[in-house]
Design an enzyme around this catalytic site. Structure first.
Site, PDB file in Angstrom:
ATOM      1  N   LEU A 307       0.827  -1.200   0.000  1.00  0.00           N
ATOM      2  CA  LEU A 307       0.000   0.000   0.000  1.00  0.00           C
ATOM      3  C   LEU A 307       0.862   1.251   0.000  1.00  0.00           C
ATOM      4  O   LEU A 307       0.592   2.211  -0.721  1.00  0.00           O
ATOM      5  CB  LEU A 307      -0.922  -0.007   1.225  1.00  0.00           C
ATOM      6  CG  LEU A 307      -1.982  -1.103   1.270  1.00  0.00           C
ATOM      7  CD1 LEU A 307      -2.765  -1.026   2.576  1.00  0.00           C
ATOM      8  CD2 LEU A 307      -2.921  -0.997   0.101  1.00  0.00           C
ATOM      9  N   VAL A 311       2.029   4.855  -3.125  1.00  0.00           N
ATOM     10  CA  VAL A 311       2.035   6.308  -2.924  1.00  0.00           C
ATOM     11  C   VAL A 311       3.408   6.802  -2.491  1.00  0.00           C
ATOM     12  O   VAL A 311       3.534   7.877  -1.930  1.00  0.00           O
ATOM     13  CB  VAL A 311       0.973   6.719  -1.879  1.00  0.00           C
ATOM     14  CG1 VAL A 311      -0.412   6.445  -2.394  1.00  0.00           C
ATOM     15  CG2 VAL A 311       1.201   5.998  -0.561  1.00  0.00           C
ATOM     16  N   SER A 312       4.441   6.025  -2.757  1.00  0.00           N
ATOM     17  CA  SER A 312       5.780   6.392  -2.307  1.00  0.00           C
ATOM     18  C   SER A 312       6.223   7.734  -2.873  1.00  0.00           C
ATOM     19  O   SER A 312       6.950   8.480  -2.223  1.00  0.00           O
ATOM     20  CB  SER A 312       6.782   5.299  -2.694  1.00  0.00           C
ATOM     21  OG  SER A 312       6.779   5.105  -4.103  1.00  0.00           O
ATOM     22  N   ASP A 448     -16.140  15.289 -14.065  1.00  0.00           N
ATOM     23  CA  ASP A 448     -17.344  15.370 -13.228  1.00  0.00           C
ATOM     24  C   ASP A 448     -17.561  16.791 -12.722  1.00  0.00           C
ATOM     25  O   ASP A 448     -17.815  17.015 -11.538  1.00  0.00           O
ATOM     26  CB  ASP A 448     -17.223  14.398 -12.051  1.00  0.00           C
ATOM     27  CG  ASP A 448     -18.588  14.077 -11.419  1.00  0.00           C
ATOM     28  OD1 ASP A 448     -19.612  14.294 -12.099  1.00  0.00           O
ATOM     29  OD2 ASP A 448     -18.625  13.608 -10.271  1.00  0.00           O
TER      30      ASP A 448
END
Length: 619
Positions: A307, A311-312, A448
């Site tokens: 995990l 996002v390192s 969006d």
């Protein structure tokens, strides 16, 4: 000042476009098939069938399809000529699904023929997506809205039970006399023709035309008259012949021999083997237990490492929060702290944050957010990973005054936005979109843009939020259509084309919301951009009259000065240009920012940091 400030965009707005504005977004227009007791069968209800195709990844087995239609697997396998209800289907495999059709009165003026199926809304579901994907256009979102008038289609909550009306018809008395026992509901495909359909179902082209007319388009539900269900030819699943093991006899003989030898050995060395065997068993048990404990620890550690590895690249840019801090800030993620959807408000070390709770699918959003930094985009402060529950939390700055949607349409505190504030908001959003479209590499498409994703800070300056659907790169094709009804660009809806011009289309709808004070789609399923059709037609006097009738009456009462009305007319013209059916004819965000900034009614400096609330809010 007249509208000559808008000259860079005038080539975009043409009379043919205005004449055909109601065709900008090609969507199903029907809410269903009218019926009366006299034109249905004598009992006003009947058993019929819908033709359904197995589709990956969700509907490739009879169990999931049976659950969708609230029936059992044999009820599908028997009429569909499938011998094993537990078998796996192949993509596009043909099925007959039984439905109970009836004539249903919705109100004094509307009676529709359909089979009502209850569906429980899941996260991300919309009336449109479920109608087109799960039910394969056997209904339309307009029909769903008509049958479920108490539900707001843009505020669905997981767990809501919605009735989806599957289009169907029962044979009338004349058809029954002609041995028409079923009218099969069938969705017309782009590759279809009536001759092929008639041959496949054992019907005739003329009988299909007699019931459905001759103006049939792809995605239309048509009804095929048959006296009995045709026999569907199903693919034969390959069967693997049982593998013969030539070693069976050898194994048996070897077993007998070993048994005899073992008996002899036991008689000779029984005590010694017993002692040695017991010692080895204990040693092996201790070794396995030690290895198992080590493996569990490594597995748990490995999950967390995986995990964090995703996002390192963000670790040196954003603060990494502890899950305990987030729980304390939100009282254990209590519902009272929810701001909207899965976003919570929480205070950490005296600072207020908006905390977005997600399953582990935040990598794409983080990848985009770490590339952008602009005053008109909501700022990401940090994130948190909870490997125990496989959750990721994105921690954003808290934007005090909530969404533009709540100010325009909910009006909880009876406060209204002045025209200056609305124009300032339009320019802020345009600047934010110009930044992600022109100053990021590759370009970012938000996908969006809507009033509920535009937040207002303490100075009523606008910030674009929620990059959960954003895509890095454009001019791509996708089959997974996501977005909000009323804002979706037609080329994306029909062909899945992803480009910056789909954001321009959605921004055009937001401009119309700012001027009119109306929602992008009303309770009757009517889209806002369809109501602006004739405002730009005629002479100046006629235009201004129609604009006063269409726009937010609070603005008309606030000021009827010619400067304000010309400014509003200019914003409407920009909005109409953004809504062009041809994406190549829509303006770029650079052109839009320029046109909006030239409005005479923008009395404050466009580079000013902000306005006081008293200047922008009227009670």
């Amino acid at each position: 000042m007249k509208l000559n400030f808008f000259s860079p965009l005038l080539f975009i707005i043409s009379l043919p476009y205005l004449h055909n504005l109601h065709n900008v977004q090609a969507q199903p227009s029907t809410i269903g098939y009218n019926c009366t007791a006299s034109n249905q069968s004598s009992s006003n209800t009947c058993q019929t069938y819908a033709f359904y195709r197995a589709t990956p990844p969700d509907f490739l087995d009879l169990a999931s399809i049976a659950d969708l239609f609230s029936i059992s697997r044999p009820m599908i396998s028997n009429p569909s000529n499938i011998s094993a209800p537990n078998s796996t289907l192949i993509p596009d495999q043909s099925l007959f699904v039984p439905i109970r059709c009836s004539c249903n009165t919705l109100n004094s003026s509307l009676t529709l023929s359909y089979a009502g199926l209850n569906y429980t809304i899941r996260s991300g579901d919309t009336f449109y997506l479920v109608s087109t994907h799960s039910f394969q256009n056997l209904t339309t979102y307009q029909s769903v809205e008509a049958v479920n008038p108490t539900f707001n289609p843009i505020r669905l909550e997981p767990g809501d039970v919605i009735t989806f009306p599957i289009f169907c018809r029962c044979p009338n008395a004349s058809q029954v006399r002609n041995q028409v026992n079923y009218l099969i509901s069938y969705v017309y495909q782009t590759s279809d023709n009536l001759s092929r359909i008639a041959s496949r179902f054992g019907s005739s082209v003329q009988s299909i035309i007699d019931i459905n007319g001759n103006n049939i388009s792809p995605a239309d539900t048509i009804f095929i008259p048959v006296s009995r269900l045709p026999n569907l030819t199903q693919p034969i699943a390959p069967r693997l012949a049982p593998e013969r093991d030539d070693r069976d006899g050898t194994t048996v003989g070897l077993g007998i021999g070993l048994g005899i030898c073992g008996l002899i050995l036991c008689l000779v060395c029984g005590i010694w083997y017993y002692r040695e065997g017991l010692m080895k068993k204990k040693e092996r048990k201790y070794r396995d237990e030690e290895k198992g404990q080590k493996g569990v620890k490594e597995l748990l550690k490995g999950e967390e490492v995986t995990l964090m590895a995703d996002v390192s690249g963000c670790l040196d840019k954003y603060k990494v929060f502890r899950i305990d801090d987030l729980r304390d800030a939100t009282d254990g993620f209590d519902d009272k702290c929810i701001v909207q959807g899965s976003v919570y408000k929480g205070c950490i070390d005296g600072e207020w944050y908006a905390i977005k709770k997600m399953k582990w699918n935040a990598y794409e959003e983080l990848k985009i957010l770490q590339k952008v930094n602009h005053g008109n985009l909501v700022r990401l402060e940090g994130f948190c990973i909870d490997p125990e529950e496989a959750n990721c939390y994105l921690v954003y700055e808290f934007v005090e005054n909530g969404s533009l949607y709540s100010w325009l349409h909910e009006n909880k505190n009876n406060e209204k936005l002045s025209w200056k504030t609305r124009l300032r908001i339009a320019i802020d959003v345009a600047n934010g979109l110009q930044y992600i479209h022109e100053h990021t590499r590759p370009k970012v498409v938000h996908k969006d843009i809507k009033s509920s994703n535009i937040l207002l800070d303490s100075n009523m300056r606008a910030k674009i939020a929620n990059f959960g659907l954003a895509k890095s790169g454009c001019n791509a094709i996708t089959m997974h259509i996501v977005g909000t009804q009323g804002y979706i660009a037609p080329e994306y809806l029909l062909d899945g084309v992803v480009s910056t011009k789909m954001d321009v289309f959605s921004f055009g709808v937001v401009l119309l919301e700012l001027v009119s004070g109306k929602e992008a789609i009303d309770e009757g399923g009517n889209v806002l951009w369809d109501s602006v059709g004739g405002i730009l037609d005629g002479n100046e006097e006629r235009k201004l009259k129609k604009l006063r009738e269409w726009m937010d009456q609070y603005l008309v009462n606030e000021s009827s000065s010619s400067a304000m009305m010309e400014s509003a007319m200019g914003v409407v013209a920009v909005g109409v240009a953004c809504l062009n059916k041809d994406p190549t004819r829509r303006p770029s965000m650079v052109e839009i920012v320029y046109a909006l900034s030239k409005s005479d009614d923008l009395f404050f400096d466009v580079s000013e940091d902000g306005l006081s609330p008293r200047q922008v809010i009227a009670r």
